[in-house]
Design a protein around this motif. Structure first.
Motif, PDB file in Angstrom:
ATOM      1  N   SER A   1     127.585  56.643 -66.924  1.00 18.91           N
ATOM      2  CA  SER A   1     127.170  57.948 -67.429  1.00 18.91           C
ATOM      3  C   SER A   1     125.693  58.190 -67.138  1.00 18.91           C
ATOM      4  CB  SER A   1     127.435  58.022 -68.935  1.00 18.91           C
ATOM      5  OG  SER A   1     126.917  59.214 -69.476  1.00 18.91           O
ATOM      6  N   TYR A   2     124.869  57.180 -67.362  1.00 15.85           N
ATOM      7  CA  TYR A   2     123.431  57.304 -67.142  1.00 15.85           C
ATOM      8  C   TYR A   2     123.108  57.521 -65.663  1.00 15.85           C
ATOM      9  CZ  TYR A   2     118.442  56.402 -67.673  1.00 15.85           C
ATOM     10  OH  TYR A   2     117.070  56.528 -67.675  1.00 15.85           O
ATOM     11  N   TYR A   3     123.828  56.823 -64.780  1.00 13.25           N
ATOM     12  CA  TYR A   3     123.559  56.886 -63.340  1.00 13.25           C
ATOM     13  C   TYR A   3     124.592  57.713 -62.582  1.00 13.25           C
ATOM     14  CZ  TYR A   3     119.920  53.368 -63.796  1.00 13.25           C
ATOM     15  OH  TYR A   3     118.780  52.702 -64.131  1.00 13.25           O
ATOM     16  N   ARG A   4     125.213  58.677 -63.244  1.00 11.46           N
ATOM     17  CA  ARG A   4     126.304  59.447 -62.639  1.00 11.46           C
ATOM     18  C   ARG A   4     125.913  60.140 -61.342  1.00 11.46           C
ATOM     19  NH1 ARG A   4     125.028  61.673 -67.379  1.00 11.46           N
ATOM     20  NH2 ARG A   4     123.920  63.645 -67.376  1.00 11.46           N
TER      21      ARG A   4
ATOM     22  N   VAL B   1     121.583  35.729 -65.629  1.00  5.52           N
ATOM     23  CA  VAL B   1     120.162  35.714 -65.253  1.00  5.52           C
ATOM     24  C   VAL B   1     119.975  36.358 -63.883  1.00  5.52           C
ATOM     25  CG1 VAL B   1     118.201  34.224 -64.653  1.00  5.52           C
ATOM     26  CG2 VAL B   1     119.560  33.727 -66.688  1.00  5.52           C
ATOM     27  N   SER B   2     120.869  36.058 -62.977  1.00  2.00           N
ATOM     28  CA  SER B   2     120.795  36.645 -61.644  1.00  2.00           C
ATOM     29  C   SER B   2     120.892  38.169 -61.710  1.00  2.00           C
ATOM     30  CB  SER B   2     121.908  36.078 -60.768  1.00  2.00           C
ATOM     31  OG  SER B   2     121.953  36.738 -59.527  1.00  2.00           O
ATOM     32  N   TRP B   3     121.829  38.668 -62.495  1.00  2.00           N
ATOM     33  CA  TRP B   3     121.972  40.117 -62.640  1.00  2.00           C
ATOM     34  C   TRP B   3     120.763  40.721 -63.337  1.00  2.00           C
ATOM     35  CZ3 TRP B   3     124.777  43.791 -60.529  1.00  2.00           C
ATOM     36  CH2 TRP B   3     125.919  43.420 -59.831  1.00  2.00           C
ATOM     37  N   TYR B   4     120.217  40.035 -64.307  1.00  3.04           N
ATOM     38  CA  TYR B   4     119.079  40.557 -65.059  1.00  3.04           C
ATOM     39  C   TYR B   4     117.822  40.625 -64.200  1.00  3.04           C
ATOM     40  CZ  TYR B   4     115.671  41.210 -68.794  1.00  3.04           C
ATOM     41  OH  TYR B   4     114.665  41.697 -69.584  1.00  3.04           O
ATOM     42  N   THR B   5     117.655  39.704 -63.273  1.00  4.21           N
ATOM     43  CA  THR B   5     116.441  39.671 -62.455  1.00  4.21           C
ATOM     44  C   THR B   5     116.553  40.525 -61.195  1.00  4.21           C
ATOM     45  OG1 THR B   5     117.193  37.623 -61.392  1.00  4.21           O
ATOM     46  CG2 THR B   5     115.722  37.410 -63.300  1.00  4.21           C
ATOM     47  N   ARG B   6     117.717  41.061 -60.914  1.00  5.73           N
ATOM     48  CA  ARG B   6     117.861  41.970 -59.773  1.00  5.73           C
ATOM     49  C   ARG B   6     117.232  43.318 -60.094  1.00  5.73           C
ATOM     50  NH1 ARG B   6     124.250  41.407 -58.132  1.00  5.73           N
ATOM     51  NH2 ARG B   6     124.183  39.156 -57.910  1.00  5.73           N
ATOM     52  N   ASP B   7     116.924  44.023 -59.034  1.00  5.88           N
ATOM     53  CA  ASP B   7     116.463  45.402 -59.187  1.00  5.88           C
ATOM     54  C   ASP B   7     117.708  46.274 -59.340  1.00  5.88           C
ATOM     55  OD1 ASP B   7     115.042  47.770 -59.221  1.00  5.88           O
ATOM     56  OD2 ASP B   7     114.897  47.882 -57.037  1.00  5.88           O
ATOM     57  N   SER B   8     118.146  46.415 -60.588  1.00  2.75           N
ATOM     58  CA  SER B   8     119.371  47.179 -60.813  1.00  2.75           C
ATOM     59  C   SER B   8     119.412  47.775 -62.203  1.00  2.75           C
ATOM     60  CB  SER B   8     120.602  46.290 -60.608  1.00  2.75           C
ATOM     61  OG  SER B   8     120.751  45.391 -61.693  1.00  2.75           O
ATOM     62  N   PHE B   9     120.473  48.460 -62.460  1.00  2.00           N
ATOM     63  CA  PHE B   9     120.704  49.154 -63.723  1.00  2.00           C
ATOM     64  C   PHE B   9     120.621  48.231 -64.928  1.00  2.00           C
ATOM     65  CE2 PHE B   9     124.710  47.456 -62.373  1.00  2.00           C
ATOM     66  CZ  PHE B   9     125.378  47.106 -63.532  1.00  2.00           C
ATOM     67  N   VAL B  10     121.019  46.984 -64.798  1.00  2.00           N
ATOM     68  CA  VAL B  10     121.061  46.073 -65.940  1.00  2.00           C
ATOM     69  C   VAL B  10     119.669  45.895 -66.532  1.00  2.00           C
ATOM     70  CG1 VAL B  10     121.604  43.729 -66.708  1.00  2.00           C
ATOM     71  CG2 VAL B  10     123.075  44.843 -65.042  1.00  2.00           C
TER      72      VAL B  10
ATOM     73  N   ARG C   1     116.853  47.608 -65.961  1.00  2.00           N
ATOM     74  CA  ARG C   1     116.186  48.846 -66.363  1.00  2.00           C
ATOM     75  C   ARG C   1     116.732  49.404 -67.678  1.00  2.00           C
ATOM     76  NH1 ARG C   1     116.051  49.443 -60.814  1.00  2.00           N
ATOM     77  NH2 ARG C   1     117.947  50.671 -60.713  1.00  2.00           N
ATOM     78  N   LEU C   2     118.042  49.487 -67.815  1.00  2.00           N
ATOM     79  CA  LEU C   2     118.612  50.082 -69.029  1.00  2.00           C
ATOM     80  C   LEU C   2     118.442  49.177 -70.249  1.00  2.00           C
ATOM     81  CD1 LEU C   2     121.886  51.849 -67.823  1.00  2.00           C
ATOM     82  CD2 LEU C   2     119.686  52.856 -68.439  1.00  2.00           C
ATOM     83  N   LEU C   3     118.641  47.882 -70.079  1.00  2.00           N
ATOM     84  CA  LEU C   3     118.498  46.974 -71.215  1.00  2.00           C
ATOM     85  C   LEU C   3     117.055  46.950 -71.717  1.00  2.00           C
ATOM     86  CD1 LEU C   3     119.557  44.943 -73.232  1.00  2.00           C
ATOM     87  CD2 LEU C   3     119.363  43.170 -71.466  1.00  2.00           C
ATOM     88  N   ASN C   4     116.106  46.838 -70.826  1.00  2.00           N
ATOM     89  CA  ASN C   4     114.706  46.800 -71.267  1.00  2.00           C
ATOM     90  C   ASN C   4     114.251  48.126 -71.854  1.00  2.00           C
ATOM     91  OD1 ASN C   4     114.330  44.144 -70.878  1.00  2.00           O
ATOM     92  ND2 ASN C   4     113.050  44.329 -69.075  1.00  2.00           N
ATOM     93  N   LYS C   5     114.737  49.220 -71.319  1.00  2.00           N
ATOM     94  CA  LYS C   5     114.393  50.518 -71.915  1.00  2.00           C
ATOM     95  C   LYS C   5     114.933  50.587 -73.347  1.00  2.00           C
ATOM     96  CE  LYS C   5     114.589  55.463 -71.413  1.00  2.00           C
ATOM     97  NZ  LYS C   5     114.872  56.605 -70.580  1.00  2.00           N
ATOM     98  N   ALA C   6     116.170  50.138 -73.535  1.00  2.00           N
ATOM     99  CA  ALA C   6     116.761  50.141 -74.883  1.00  2.00           C
ATOM    100  C   ALA C   6     115.967  49.239 -75.826  1.00  2.00           C
ATOM    101  CB  ALA C   6     118.219  49.701 -74.818  1.00  2.00           C
ATOM    102  N   LEU C   7     115.503  48.096 -75.343  1.00  2.00           N
ATOM    103  CA  LEU C   7     114.721  47.187 -76.178  1.00  2.00           C
ATOM    104  C   LEU C   7     113.344  47.768 -76.501  1.00  2.00           C
ATOM    105  CD1 LEU C   7     115.685  43.823 -74.454  1.00  2.00           C
ATOM    106  CD2 LEU C   7     116.398  44.584 -76.730  1.00  2.00           C
ATOM    107  N   ARG C   8     112.714  48.414 -75.526  1.00  2.00           N
ATOM    108  CA  ARG C   8     111.388  49.010 -75.770  1.00  2.00           C
ATOM    109  C   ARG C   8     111.465  50.164 -76.753  1.00  2.00           C
ATOM    110  NH1 ARG C   8     111.046  48.471 -70.145  1.00  2.00           N
ATOM    111  NH2 ARG C   8     111.421  50.700 -69.920  1.00  2.00           N
ATOM    112  N   THR C   9     112.531  50.959 -76.673  1.00  2.00           N
ATOM    113  CA  THR C   9     112.677  52.113 -77.564  1.00  2.00           C
ATOM    114  C   THR C   9     113.437  51.749 -78.835  1.00  2.00           C
ATOM    115  OG1 THR C   9     114.721  52.810 -76.465  1.00  2.00           O
ATOM    116  CG2 THR C   9     112.636  53.778 -75.673  1.00  2.00           C
ATOM    117  N   ARG C  10     113.937  50.518 -78.888  1.00  2.00           N
ATOM    118  CA  ARG C  10     114.755  50.035 -80.015  1.00  2.00           C
ATOM    119  C   ARG C  10     115.954  50.945 -80.243  1.00  2.00           C
ATOM    120  NH1 ARG C  10     109.442  49.461 -82.579  1.00  2.00           N
ATOM    121  NH2 ARG C  10     110.046  51.196 -83.865  1.00  2.00           N
TER     122      ARG C  10
END
Length: 187
Positions: free
Chosen positions: A75-78, A100-109, A111-120
């Protein structure tokens, strides 16, 4: 004949409706992103974050929780064919030992997870619960392997991960040298 609303009133009504439709964030009424928290000032927020992570890690994971996360990402990247391709690759090829591999890639995982953590944003964090649990467990395993190899104090491991910081956040880091802070990303 009913009363006609002028443009200023319509704009105000639209603004109120838009604010009512914002996702609920139980930690804060502010949706501003913040990567660093001063624990002298925000201890309760830190405790809530720790408790939330503890609850998420205790929840059972399922294919349904994975699909919930992927639906949110789609939905976010539609309108982004490149990220939608990565989301489909994740759907087809992801395994818990590759978190860990997915988290360290330049991808949606990342970006979206860290944005959610920063904005809580608890809604998005909850939708990432299965991935958070996999990432946490894989990091625990890697930490254990590291500790078995390097138990002497003279060994150090330096790791890097780039992140943009606003000038005020950098100043907050400088102001808190020697004090406790919390990073609102998955470390």
């Amino acid at each position: 004949m009913g009363s006609w609303k002028g443009l200023p009133e319509i704009a105000e009504d639209a603004k109120v409706l838009s604010n009512d439709m914002m996702p609920m964030n139980v930690f804060s009424l502010s949706h501003h992103e913040k990567s660093i928290r001063d624990l002298d000032k925000e201890r309760a927020v830190f405790m809530w974050n720790q408790l939330l992570m503890d609850v998420l890690l205790r929840m059972p994971t399922s294919d349904e929780s994975k699909m919930e996360m992927l639906t949110e990402c789609e939905s976010y990247y539609r309108d982004n064919a490149k990220e939608l391709e990565k989301i489909n690759d994740f759907r087809l090829n992801y395994s818990s030992d590759a978190a860990v591999s997915w988290y360290t890639r330049d991808s949606f995982v990342y970006r979206l997870l860290n944005k959610a953590l920063r904005t809580r944003d608890i809604d998005i964090i909850f939708k990432f619960r299965f991935f958070i649990a996999d990432l946490y467990r894989q990091l625990q395993k890697e930490h254990s392997k590291f500790m078995k190899r390097f138990t002497d104090d003279e060994y150090f491991l330096t790791v890097y991960r780039g992140q943009h910081l606003k000038a005020d956040e950098l100043q907050e880091l400088k102001d808190n040298i020697g004090r406790l802070i919390s990073m609102n990303t998955f470390i």
